[in-house]
Structures are given as C-alpha cells and as structure tokens.
Scaffold this motif. Structure first.
Motif, mmCIF file in Angstrom:
data_model
loop_
_atom_site.group_PDB
_atom_site.id
_atom_site.type_symbol
_atom_site.label_atom_id
_atom_site.label_comp_id
_atom_site.label_asym_id
_atom_site.label_seq_id
_atom_site.Cartn_x
_atom_site.Cartn_y
_atom_site.Cartn_z
ATOM 1 N N LEU A 19 124.817 29.879 74.650
ATOM 2 C CA LEU A 19 124.238 30.449 75.839
ATOM 3 C C LEU A 19 124.708 29.593 77.275
ATOM 4 O O LEU A 19 125.193 30.530 78.244
ATOM 5 C CB LEU A 19 122.702 30.446 75.825
ATOM 6 C CG LEU A 19 121.842 31.023 76.963
ATOM 7 C CD1 LEU A 19 122.011 32.504 76.788
ATOM 8 C CD2 LEU A 19 120.530 30.774 76.857
ATOM 9 N N ALA A 20 124.818 28.524 77.048
ATOM 10 C CA ALA A 20 125.490 27.910 78.205
ATOM 11 C C ALA A 20 127.135 28.179 78.348
ATOM 12 O O ALA A 20 127.410 28.299 79.278
ATOM 13 C CB ALA A 20 125.153 26.191 77.737
ATOM 14 N N LEU A 21 127.750 28.292 77.102
ATOM 15 C CA LEU A 21 129.161 28.542 77.301
ATOM 16 C C LEU A 21 129.227 29.991 77.899
ATOM 17 O O LEU A 21 130.088 30.245 78.822
ATOM 18 C CB LEU A 21 129.738 28.676 75.786
ATOM 19 C CG LEU A 21 131.110 29.145 75.794
ATOM 20 C CD1 LEU A 21 132.137 28.297 76.628
ATOM 21 C CD2 LEU A 21 131.575 28.910 74.367
ATOM 22 N N TRP A 22 128.327 31.013 77.581
ATOM 23 C CA TRP A 22 128.338 32.289 78.027
ATOM 24 C C TRP A 22 128.166 32.167 79.550
ATOM 25 O O TRP A 22 128.735 33.105 80.475
ATOM 26 C CB TRP A 22 127.427 33.033 77.387
ATOM 27 C CG TRP A 22 127.422 34.678 77.925
ATOM 28 C CD1 TRP A 22 126.200 35.318 78.761
ATOM 29 C CD2 TRP A 22 128.390 35.732 77.918
ATOM 30 N NE1 TRP A 22 126.470 36.352 79.088
ATOM 31 C CE2 TRP A 22 127.633 36.873 78.569
ATOM 32 C CE3 TRP A 22 129.548 35.747 77.216
ATOM 33 C CZ2 TRP A 22 128.327 37.773 78.729
ATOM 34 C CZ3 TRP A 22 130.130 37.033 77.489
ATOM 35 C CH2 TRP A 22 129.610 38.062 78.214
ATOM 36 N N GLY A 23 127.396 31.524 80.041
ATOM 37 C CA GLY A 23 126.864 31.566 81.264
ATOM 38 C C GLY A 23 128.129 30.614 82.225
ATOM 39 O O GLY A 23 128.312 31.387 83.218
ATOM 40 N N SER A 26 130.696 33.353 82.334
ATOM 41 C CA SER A 26 130.411 34.729 83.130
ATOM 42 C C SER A 26 130.519 34.308 84.665
ATOM 43 O O SER A 26 131.086 34.904 85.588
ATOM 44 C CB SER A 26 128.912 34.959 82.838
ATOM 45 O OG SER A 26 128.832 35.463 81.603
ATOM 46 N N GLU A 27 130.279 33.026 85.109
ATOM 47 C CA GLU A 27 130.392 32.314 86.456
ATOM 48 C C GLU A 27 131.588 32.601 86.778
ATOM 49 O O GLU A 27 131.981 32.717 88.070
ATOM 50 C CB GLU A 27 129.521 31.213 86.638
ATOM 51 C CG GLU A 27 129.524 30.512 87.794
ATOM 52 C CD GLU A 27 128.683 31.375 88.918
ATOM 53 O OE1 GLU A 27 129.073 30.999 90.171
ATOM 54 O OE2 GLU A 27 128.067 31.972 88.537
ATOM 55 N N LEU A 28 132.726 31.814 86.052
ATOM 56 C CA LEU A 28 133.883 31.842 86.370
ATOM 57 C C LEU A 28 134.477 33.143 86.492
ATOM 58 O O LEU A 28 135.468 33.176 87.143
ATOM 59 C CB LEU A 28 134.972 30.922 85.310
ATOM 60 C CG LEU A 28 134.340 29.405 84.974
ATOM 61 C CD1 LEU A 28 135.286 28.862 83.867
ATOM 62 C CD2 LEU A 28 135.044 28.898 86.480
ATOM 63 N N ILE A 29 134.062 34.175 85.715
ATOM 64 C CA ILE A 29 134.871 35.590 85.880
ATOM 65 C C ILE A 29 134.336 36.153 87.016
ATOM 66 O O ILE A 29 135.140 36.724 87.832
ATOM 67 C CB ILE A 29 134.294 36.250 84.657
ATOM 68 C CG1 ILE A 29 134.946 35.646 83.348
ATOM 69 C CG2 ILE A 29 134.935 37.771 84.774
ATOM 70 C CD1 ILE A 29 134.641 36.399 82.031
ATOM 71 N N SER A 30 133.105 36.031 87.471
ATOM 72 C CA SER A 30 132.347 36.575 88.560
ATOM 73 C C SER A 30 132.600 35.900 90.141
ATOM 74 O O SER A 30 133.168 36.476 91.021
ATOM 75 C CB SER A 30 130.961 36.755 88.462
ATOM 76 O OG SER A 30 130.333 35.656 88.267
ATOM 77 N N ASN A 31 132.843 34.849 89.978
ATOM 78 C CA ASN A 31 133.230 33.711 90.857
ATOM 79 C C ASN A 31 134.109 32.737 90.685
ATOM 80 O O ASN A 31 134.092 31.628 90.272
ATOM 81 C CB ASN A 31 131.958 33.109 91.564
ATOM 82 C CG ASN A 31 130.958 33.953 91.963
ATOM 83 O OD1 ASN A 31 131.249 34.645 92.936
ATOM 84 N ND2 ASN A 31 129.900 33.954 91.422
ATOM 85 N N PRO A 32 135.733 33.319 90.383
ATOM 86 C CA PRO A 32 136.699 32.275 90.218
ATOM 87 C C PRO A 32 136.805 31.400 91.155
ATOM 88 O O PRO A 32 136.467 31.622 92.299
ATOM 89 C CB PRO A 32 137.961 33.159 89.982
ATOM 90 C CG PRO A 32 137.579 34.640 90.765
ATOM 91 C CD PRO A 32 135.929 34.566 90.745
ATOM 92 N N PRO A 33 137.079 30.029 90.961
ATOM 93 C CA PRO A 33 137.359 29.015 91.737
ATOM 94 C C PRO A 33 138.502 29.236 92.804
ATOM 95 O O PRO A 33 139.408 29.895 92.410
ATOM 96 C CB PRO A 33 137.635 27.796 91.026
ATOM 97 C CG PRO A 33 138.444 28.369 89.537
ATOM 98 C CD PRO A 33 137.361 29.554 89.388
ATOM 99 N N GLU A 34 138.550 29.001 94.102
ATOM 100 C CA GLU A 34 139.647 29.157 95.133
ATOM 101 C C GLU A 34 140.800 28.476 94.524
ATOM 102 O O GLU A 34 140.817 27.319 94.140
ATOM 103 C CB GLU A 34 139.155 28.849 96.489
ATOM 104 C CG GLU A 34 138.019 29.686 96.981
ATOM 105 C CD GLU A 34 137.595 29.516 98.259
ATOM 106 O OE1 GLU A 34 138.293 28.554 98.915
ATOM 107 O OE2 GLU A 34 136.589 30.096 98.826
ATOM 108 N N GLU A 35 142.056 28.999 94.796
ATOM 109 C CA GLU A 35 143.145 28.276 94.447
ATOM 110 C C GLU A 35 143.503 27.018 95.693
ATOM 111 O O GLU A 35 143.070 27.097 96.870
ATOM 112 C CB GLU A 35 144.409 29.176 94.731
ATOM 113 C CG GLU A 35 144.509 30.176 93.464
ATOM 114 C CD GLU A 35 145.606 30.902 93.992
ATOM 115 O OE1 GLU A 35 146.409 31.058 92.823
ATOM 116 O OE2 GLU A 35 146.274 31.318 95.180
ATOM 117 N N THR A 36 144.038 25.901 95.203
ATOM 118 C CA THR A 36 144.262 24.704 96.264
ATOM 119 C C THR A 36 145.636 24.744 96.533
ATOM 120 O O THR A 36 146.341 25.499 96.270
ATOM 121 C CB THR A 36 143.967 23.587 95.377
ATOM 122 O OG1 THR A 36 144.942 23.581 94.226
ATOM 123 C CG2 THR A 36 142.610 23.600 94.635
#
Length: 286
Positions: A19-23, A26-36
């Motif tokens: 469940l933690a892995l899925w969460g 899902s967060e990375l897919i919906s809100n990918p980190p901004e490029e540096t």
C-alpha cells in the motif's frame, strides 16, 4: 494456532508495504519531481581523439611531453602525482640526464632529516623519488583551495567516466552562467534562482555545475611549448589530458602489443589444430 497468527501478521505487513509502495508510485506519477539545473544543463564530455585510443593505440610522445610541461607549469601547484616517479619520464622520451635535471629543479623538495641535528628538513629530488605533494597536509590543502582538497591526478584519466575526454572538457568548459545556453535553453531563464556559491566556478561538465577549482588555463601562450606548437587553451588541455592518460596507464603500448601477439598466436594455433583435425579424420567415413 500460533502458526496461522504468524501468517496473518506477515500478510498484513506485506499489505501495508504494498500500500505504501502504491501510494509513493502514484504520487510520483501524478506529481513528478521538477528537474534540477544539474539534470538539464550538465553535459557529457566532448569527443577527444588521441593517438592512444583504440586497441592498437600508442602514445604520441611529443604530445605527452607537452602535457607534462603543462602539468609542471600549471597543475602541479595544486595537484599531486604521487603514483608517478621522476624516472618514469624516461618512458616518454626524456633522457636519464634530463630526468635528473627535472627532479633536481622541481620546485618542491622531498621531506627528510638533517643528518647533523636530526630535525625535519628537505632534500632535492632524485629520479627514484615520486613527484612530491604540493601541500604539507590536508589542512594546508583546504586552506589554499576554498576548503576543497585538490585530487591526486595519477589515476584521474581512469577514475572518471570519459577519461581524458572528461579532463579536456572540464578544462575548457568554464563559462559564464548568466549567458550559458544549451539545446536552446538559457540557464538563467529556466532556473532564475540559480546562483554560483562564493568561491566556486560554473562548469557544465562538472557533476553539480559548480567546481572549487578556478580555471587553470586562462589564456593562449600560458605555457610556451619547446617544440613550437601553438599553445592555445584547447591544445594545452588536450596535451595535459594525453599526459594524464599516460600517467594512469604507462604500459598501454606494451599491453596493446602483447594483446596483438596473443591474438595472432591463437589464430595460428586454431589453424594448426583444424589442420591436424582434418588430417587425423580424413580417411574415416561418417
């Protein structure tokens, strides 16, 4: 009963992990980190073609000697070459007398002991000595280089991805971040908050874009080549890269020659083996 209870606890633990892995996924897919800035503007080393490249490569001794001159007059003030001895320079074409003169005239002497007083002293270098360290210790090195210890260059051409191409690119890659662009993107427009910390210098070929080492090669003619080669910044960077490649692998030419000999031997051996096989079995019908 206890066994089934262990199964239930294990299954619950695995479920929570999934469940933690899925969460997280899902967060990375919906809100990918901004490029540096490092990810967008860091560059791979430029192509550098040296005579030592490839399985049949050999060293251009004139170029390696020019590179040694650049190291001696520019790089040795901060960077050590502690895995190389002065007498090794005979392998790149210097005579025994020349090596003795280079060792004796080297700016930094070897640590020693005064035979009369027993106190710490220094003595001139001899061909058997390794190149001396430019600083007495790490504290002195940090104090002279904005709290950064200049790395030893003995194996640098083998220790960094890209080898001599990385060294060459780094030496010629210093630029102004305010006007720097790559693939049509301007650094300061894409990352308006980007800044170079005090004491560091912008270089897109360095991993985090900011390097403590100031540009060591700053102008044409900084080193006056004895063979008349025009000492442009690019030429000096290329030559010292070739020298550091030799320092990291001084037996490359011999290794390549041995490899060619081994391959030729194996080809001849395979041919003789196949001929013997045909000779032994030629009269036997299958």
């Amino acid at each position: 009963m206890l066994r089934y209870l262990n199964y239930i606890i294990g299954a619950a633990f695995a479920f929570v992990l999934l469940l933690a892995l899925w969460g997280t996924a899902s967060e990375l897919i919906s809100n990918p980190p901004e490029e540096t800035a490092e990810e967008v503007f860091h560059l791979e080393p430029m192509a550098l073609h040296l005579q030592s490249d490839g399985p049949f490569g050999t060293y251009d001794l004139r170029q390696v000697q020019r590179g040694f001159q650049v190291y001696k007059e520019v790089c040795s003030a901060c960077h050590s070459l502690k895995q190389v001895a002065f007498r090794d320079l005979q392998k790149i074409g210097y005579s025994e007398a020349q090596v003795k003169a280079i060792a004796a005239d080297w700016q930094i002497e070897q640590p020693g002991v005064n035979k009369d007083t027993g106190e710490a002293a220094t003595r001139p270098n001899v061909p058997a000595d390794r190149f001396p360290l430019p600083f007495a210790n790490d504290v002195a090195a940090r104090a002279a280089n904005n709290n950064a210890i200049p790395p030893d260059l003995s194996l640098m051409a083998k220790a960094r991805e890209g080898g001599p191409a990385y060294i060459h690119s780094l030496l010629v890659g210093y630029t102004d971040p305010k006007t720097y662009t790559h693939d049509g993107k301007a650094l300061m427009k894409e990352f308006p908050d980007f800044s170079v910390p005090t004491g560091l210098h912008f270089n897109p070929y360095f991993a985090n874009l900011n390097i403590a080492m100031p540009p060591p090669l700053t102008q044409e003619g900084q080193v006056q080549y004895q063979d008349g080669t025009r000492p442009t910044i690019n030429q000096m960077a290329k030559d010292v890269s070739a020298f550091l490649m030799w320092a990291a692998e001084p037996n490359l030419t011999k290794r390549h020659a041995t490899g060619v000999g081994v391959v030729l031997f194996l080809l001849i051996f395979i041919g003789l083996t196949f001929g013997a096989y045909r000779n032994v079995w030629r009269g036997i019908k299958h």
